[in-house]
Design a protein around this motif. Structure first.
Motif, mmCIF file in Angstrom:
data_model
loop_
_atom_site.group_PDB
_atom_site.id
_atom_site.type_symbol
_atom_site.label_atom_id
_atom_site.label_comp_id
_atom_site.label_asym_id
_atom_site.label_seq_id
_atom_site.Cartn_x
_atom_site.Cartn_y
_atom_site.Cartn_z
ATOM 1 N N GLY A 38 102.025 -33.637 108.061
ATOM 2 C CA GLY A 38 102.993 -34.042 109.056
ATOM 3 C C GLY A 38 103.478 -32.948 109.985
ATOM 4 N N LYS A 39 102.863 -31.767 109.890
ATOM 5 C CA LYS A 39 103.298 -30.644 110.724
ATOM 6 C C LYS A 39 102.149 -30.122 111.572
ATOM 7 C CE LYS A 39 107.021 -29.060 107.694
ATOM 8 N NZ LYS A 39 107.639 -27.890 107.020
ATOM 9 N N ASP A 46 104.398 -23.639 100.858
ATOM 10 C CA ASP A 46 103.113 -23.080 101.265
ATOM 11 C C ASP A 46 101.994 -24.115 101.160
ATOM 12 O OD1 ASP A 46 104.067 -20.078 99.567
ATOM 13 O OD2 ASP A 46 104.061 -20.409 101.740
ATOM 14 N N THR A 47 102.296 -25.267 100.607
ATOM 15 C CA THR A 47 101.299 -26.328 100.495
ATOM 16 C C THR A 47 100.781 -26.730 101.868
ATOM 17 O OG1 THR A 47 102.217 -27.201 98.434
ATOM 18 C CG2 THR A 47 100.914 -28.718 99.786
ATOM 19 N N ALA A 48 99.460 -26.659 102.033
ATOM 20 C CA ALA A 48 98.846 -26.937 103.338
ATOM 21 C C ALA A 48 97.330 -26.835 103.205
ATOM 22 C CB ALA A 48 99.330 -25.937 104.382
ATOM 23 N N VAL A 49 96.657 -27.274 104.240
ATOM 24 C CA VAL A 49 95.241 -26.973 104.389
ATOM 25 C C VAL A 49 95.157 -25.662 105.162
ATOM 26 C CG1 VAL A 49 93.024 -27.678 105.343
ATOM 27 C CG2 VAL A 49 94.582 -29.398 104.389
ATOM 28 N N TYR A 50 94.445 -24.710 104.611
ATOM 29 C CA TYR A 50 94.317 -23.384 105.212
ATOM 30 C C TYR A 50 92.960 -23.274 105.905
ATOM 31 C CZ TYR A 50 98.579 -21.778 102.972
ATOM 32 O OH TYR A 50 99.898 -21.621 102.604
#
Length: 113
Positions: A42-43, A89-93
């Motif tokens: 969502g960001k 920090d949860t995200a796709v990097y």
């Protein structure tokens, strides 16, 4: 073929560590800066860290002191060592080569509380 391939994502508890790796084709790695971005659910995608060909590093404020970007010029590899991980920090990097505007496919990092 110009490409970036990330690996090393996964599920980790808060306070834990992960090391992301990015394998780059030589044509886009040699002599060029590299970067890590991330996109949380969502960001918008945000810049996390950059490293110049000579090794100069820059970080977004939220990861300073916890993350370290590095590169191995002999292996055409870029790394992101992530310590003291937080749920935010949860995200796709994503690995990114700015000069060529090339993105990797992304690797998911999930930090549980």
């Amino acid at each position: 073929q110009v490409q970036l391939v990330e690996s090393g994502g996964g599920l980790v508890q808060a306070g834990g560590s992960l090391r992301l790796s990015c394998a780059a084709s030589g044509s886009i790695f040699s002599g060029n800066s590299m970067a890590w971005y991330r996109q949380a659910p969502g960001k918008q995608r945000e810049l996390v860290a950059t490293i110049a060909s000579i090794g100069t590093r820059r970080y977004v404020d939220s990861v300073k002191g916890r993350f370290t970007i590095s590169r191995d010029n002999a292996k055409n590899m870029v790394y992101l060592q992530m310590n003291s991980l937080k749920p935010e920090d949860t995200a796709v990097y994503y690995c990114y080569a700015p000069r060529f505007e090339v993105w990797g496919q992304g690797t998911l990092v999930t930090v549980s509380s």
